[in-house]
Motif scaffolding. Structure first.
Motif, PDB file in Angstrom:
ATOM      1  N   THR A 124       0.857  -1.191   0.000  1.00 32.51           N
ATOM      2  CA  THR A 124       0.000   0.000   0.000  1.00 32.51           C
ATOM      3  C   THR A 124       0.888   1.235   0.000  1.00 32.51           C
ATOM      4  O   THR A 124       1.442   1.619   1.027  1.00 32.51           O
ATOM      5  CB  THR A 124      -0.928   0.020   1.225  1.00 32.51           C
ATOM      6  OG1 THR A 124      -1.805  -1.105   1.161  1.00 32.51           O
ATOM      7  CG2 THR A 124      -1.769   1.294   1.257  1.00 32.51           C
ATOM      8  N   GLY A 125       1.089   1.816  -1.182  1.00 31.83           N
ATOM      9  CA  GLY A 125       1.875   3.043  -1.293  1.00 31.83           C
ATOM     10  C   GLY A 125       3.201   2.878  -1.995  1.00 31.83           C
ATOM     11  O   GLY A 125       3.931   3.862  -2.174  1.00 31.83           O
ATOM     12  N   GLY A 126       3.535   1.650  -2.422  1.00 34.07           N
ATOM     13  CA  GLY A 126       4.715   1.482  -3.249  1.00 34.07           C
ATOM     14  C   GLY A 126       4.490   2.114  -4.615  1.00 34.07           C
ATOM     15  O   GLY A 126       3.349   2.300  -5.041  1.00 34.07           O
ATOM     16  N   ALA A 127       5.577   2.444  -5.322  1.00 29.82           N
ATOM     17  CA  ALA A 127       5.420   3.223  -6.554  1.00 29.82           C
ATOM     18  C   ALA A 127       6.200   2.612  -7.715  1.00 29.82           C
ATOM     19  O   ALA A 127       6.936   1.642  -7.562  1.00 29.82           O
ATOM     20  CB  ALA A 127       5.863   4.658  -6.313  1.00 29.82           C
ATOM     21  N   GLY A 128       6.022   3.224  -8.877  1.00 29.34           N
ATOM     22  CA  GLY A 128       6.714   2.802 -10.084  1.00 29.34           C
ATOM     23  C   GLY A 128       6.465   3.787 -11.204  1.00 29.34           C
ATOM     24  O   GLY A 128       5.946   4.891 -10.981  1.00 29.34           O
ATOM     25  N   THR A 181       3.726   6.552 -10.594  1.00 30.60           N
ATOM     26  CA  THR A 181       2.525   5.749 -10.396  1.00 30.60           C
ATOM     27  C   THR A 181       2.543   5.090  -9.022  1.00 30.60           C
ATOM     28  O   THR A 181       3.516   4.421  -8.652  1.00 30.60           O
ATOM     29  CB  THR A 181       2.414   4.675 -11.494  1.00 30.60           C
ATOM     30  OG1 THR A 181       2.317   5.330 -12.759  1.00 30.60           O
ATOM     31  CG2 THR A 181       1.196   3.802 -11.284  1.00 30.60           C
ATOM     32  N   ILE A 182       1.469   5.268  -8.279  1.00 27.06           N
ATOM     33  CA  ILE A 182       1.350   4.740  -6.914  1.00 27.06           C
ATOM     34  C   ILE A 182       0.396   3.551  -6.941  1.00 27.06           C
ATOM     35  O   ILE A 182      -0.612   3.571  -7.660  1.00 27.06           O
ATOM     36  CB  ILE A 182       0.801   5.824  -5.963  1.00 27.06           C
ATOM     37  CG1 ILE A 182       1.604   7.128  -6.126  1.00 27.06           C
ATOM     38  CG2 ILE A 182       0.846   5.356  -4.515  1.00 27.06           C
ATOM     39  CD1 ILE A 182       0.843   8.360  -5.713  1.00 27.06           C
ATOM     40  N   GLU A 231      -5.877  16.936  -8.706  1.00 30.98           N
ATOM     41  CA  GLU A 231      -5.307  17.613  -9.875  1.00 30.98           C
ATOM     42  C   GLU A 231      -4.018  16.947 -10.346  1.00 30.98           C
ATOM     43  O   GLU A 231      -3.579  17.171 -11.489  1.00 30.98           O
ATOM     44  CB  GLU A 231      -5.048  19.090  -9.549  1.00 30.98           C
ATOM     45  CG  GLU A 231      -6.316  19.890  -9.282  1.00 30.98           C
ATOM     46  CD  GLU A 231      -6.028  21.339  -8.952  1.00 30.98           C
ATOM     47  OE1 GLU A 231      -4.824  21.710  -8.923  1.00 30.98           O
ATOM     48  OE2 GLU A 231      -6.987  22.102  -8.725  1.00 30.98           O
ATOM     49  N   LEU A 232      -3.403  16.136  -9.493  1.00 32.71           N
ATOM     50  CA  LEU A 232      -2.160  15.462  -9.854  1.00 32.71           C
ATOM     51  C   LEU A 232      -2.389  14.185 -10.652  1.00 32.71           C
ATOM     52  O   LEU A 232      -1.468  13.664 -11.283  1.00 32.71           O
ATOM     53  CB  LEU A 232      -1.361  15.123  -8.590  1.00 32.71           C
ATOM     54  CG  LEU A 232      -0.973  16.278  -7.669  1.00 32.71           C
ATOM     55  CD1 LEU A 232      -0.282  15.743  -6.426  1.00 32.71           C
ATOM     56  CD2 LEU A 232      -0.068  17.264  -8.398  1.00 32.71           C
ATOM     57  N   VAL A 233      -3.617  13.669 -10.623  1.00 30.96           N
ATOM     58  CA  VAL A 233      -3.914  12.346 -11.179  1.00 30.96           C
ATOM     59  C   VAL A 233      -4.310  12.446 -12.652  1.00 30.96           C
ATOM     60  O   VAL A 233      -5.197  13.222 -13.022  1.00 30.96           O
ATOM     61  CB  VAL A 233      -5.034  11.663 -10.374  1.00 30.96           C
ATOM     62  CG1 VAL A 233      -5.341  10.281 -10.936  1.00 30.96           C
ATOM     63  CG2 VAL A 233      -4.640  11.552  -8.894  1.00 30.96           C
ATOM     64  N   THR A 234      -3.663  11.638 -13.486  1.00 27.06           N
ATOM     65  CA  THR A 234      -4.037  11.579 -14.897  1.00 27.06           C
ATOM     66  C   THR A 234      -4.973  10.411 -15.181  1.00 27.06           C
ATOM     67  O   THR A 234      -5.890  10.526 -15.995  1.00 27.06           O
ATOM     68  CB  THR A 234      -2.794  11.460 -15.800  1.00 27.06           C
ATOM     69  OG1 THR A 234      -2.065  10.282 -15.449  1.00 27.06           O
ATOM     70  CG2 THR A 234      -1.890  12.670 -15.630  1.00 27.06           C
ATOM     71  N   VAL A 256      -1.936   6.893 -11.596  1.00 24.39           N
ATOM     72  CA  VAL A 256      -0.887   7.499 -12.420  1.00 24.39           C
ATOM     73  C   VAL A 256      -0.943   9.015 -12.257  1.00 24.39           C
ATOM     74  O   VAL A 256      -1.996   9.631 -12.442  1.00 24.39           O
ATOM     75  CB  VAL A 256      -1.067   7.112 -13.901  1.00 24.39           C
ATOM     76  CG1 VAL A 256       0.072   7.686 -14.750  1.00 24.39           C
ATOM     77  CG2 VAL A 256      -1.127   5.592 -14.056  1.00 24.39           C
ATOM     78  N   THR A 257       0.197   9.620 -11.918  1.00 18.34           N
ATOM     79  CA  THR A 257       0.241  11.063 -11.696  1.00 18.34           C
ATOM     80  C   THR A 257       1.170  11.732 -12.705  1.00 18.34           C
ATOM     81  O   THR A 257       2.014  11.089 -13.335  1.00 18.34           O
ATOM     82  CB  THR A 257       0.732  11.398 -10.280  1.00 18.34           C
ATOM     83  OG1 THR A 257       2.128  11.085 -10.169  1.00 18.34           O
ATOM     84  CG2 THR A 257      -0.040  10.615  -9.243  1.00 18.34           C
TER      85      THR A 257
END
Length: 398
Positions: free
Chosen positions: A214-218, A289-290, A330-333, A351-352
């Protein structure tokens, strides 16, 4: 003789009045008022921050160890905590926990006093854990997390037992409000697998593996998620008791050679860790991406892009676990589920926009803790967290 005694009594009274007047005057010069305003329509109990510069009048001639905060009009002193970010021996921020009713203002007094502050076993806390290879673990009275270090990675890469290769974030499920990290690790050292069994305080049934936890990214590229490995270095900034803060550094990862630093903080009373991410890369990267692991894909997903929260609700043993990510919408695409046939590769992905800095909150709730009973309550907590992010408590010092 009688007149002399009367004059002596009058003089003593005058000196007493002057003494108390002087004391009152001195005390008033060492006091300031703090107003904490809540603009939202629900009650809040949160950690608030006062910068040293805002109370310089008090601390410049006094020891910061004697700075006290109390609720105005009462003798109720609160627990405080100084944060020294640059480690120069001087606190940069003063913290205390404020309770503020909906659409209201709460008044506090900051002052100099030697009265002992209240102590409690209910704290926010974190530390490096060398006795369990090189975990970094953090917790408060509601939740607990951990991340994996370089030795754990090395063991996996050398084909040895006991290691973990993952930049995902692990969850520990607590039933109690006091700190459990030290005790669970100590008992696990004597009895392998101790914290994977519920002994009455909670346990760790959560599997991370190569998933995002929960909260790892890539980075999402060509329908694939490129991820980093374990953290390489850590720095503890504050252990608690009101807020724990630390940093984890990651070696360059992905085809873009992204060097990542996570500054993670957890406040007393919150179900959400705050992730302040700093990114540097050799090449421009397309996104950050989170993720939240979907485990065996038996959970329920809710994507609320408008409000900026994303959650998973899954059965775990005979209970339910809700995981969530909250950030500025606003950060999220885009946000979607990536279902894979490879184990640990199915994730809910947010995805941000590409940026050198990004902040998000990752948290969870477990029905075994009795904090919630059903998924609608978890959704309500996520709604409130989204509002809290957009509308922080306003602190005014006079």
């Amino acid at each position: 003789m009688k007149i002399r005694n009367q004059l002596k009594l009058i003089l003593n009274c005058c000196f007493t009045v002057l003494f108390f007047t002087a004391c009152i005057s001195k005390n008033k010069s060492d006091e300031m008022e703090i107003k904490v305003s809540n603009s939202l329509n629900f009650d809040r109990k949160e950690i608030v921050t006062v910068k040293r510069s805002q109370i310089e009048k008090i601390v410049k001639n006094n020891s910061e160890k004697n700075v006290r905060v109390k609720l105005k009009g009462t003798d109720k002193f609160l627990t405080t905590q100084w944060i020294d970010y640059d480690k120069d021996g001087k606190g940069d921020e003063l913290l205390f926990q404020a309770e503020v009713q909906a659409k209201s203002v709460a008044d506090f007094v900051i002052m100099i006093d030697t009265v002992k502050e209240p102590q409690s076993k209910v704290v926010a806390y974190s530390r490096f854990v060398p006795e369990r290879i090189d975990d970094y673990a953090w917790e408060n009275n509601r939740v607990a997390f951990r991340a994996y270090g370089p030795v754990a990675q090395q063991l996996v890469e050398e084909g040895k037992e006991g290691g973990t290769l993952s930049s995902g974030i692990d969850l520990w499920l607590k039933k109690v409000d006091y700190s459990i990290i030290d005790d669970w690790y100590a008992k696990n050292g004597k009895e392998a697998g101790y914290y994977h069994i519920d002994h009455g305080e909670g346990y760790d049934p959560y599997h991370v593996g190569a998933s995002r936890g929960t909260g790892g990214a890539g980075v999402w590229v060509n329908d694939s998620l490129q991820v980093g490995k374990n953290y390489t270095n850590y720095k503890t900034i504050a252990k608690g008791p009101l807020r724990t803060i630390f940093e984890l550094d990651y070696a360059p990862w992905s085809q873009y050679k992204i060097k990542e630093t996570k500054r993670i903080s957890l406040d007393l009373g919150s179900n959400f860790s705050k992730f302040d991410i700093i990114l540097k890369a050799k090449e421009q990267f397309p996104n950050y991406t989170i993720g939240i692991t979907l485990h065996d894909k038996k959970g329920e997903i809710n994507i609320n892009k408008t409000k900026g929260w994303f959650r998973h609700w899954e059965p775990i043993d005979k209970t339910f676990l809700g995981e969530g990510i909250v950030l500025n919408p606003e950060l999220v695409t885009q946000a979607f589920t990536n279902n894979a046939t490879t184990p640990d590769q199915s994730n809910l992905l947010i995805v941000t926009n590409p940026s050198q800095k990004i902040t998000f909150y990752a948290g969870f709730v477990w029905t075994g803790s009795k904090q919630v009973n059903e998924v609608t309550q978890w959704d309500e907590m996520l709604n409130k967290q989204a509002e809290i992010i957009q509308n922080p408590l306003q602190v005014t010092v006079n």
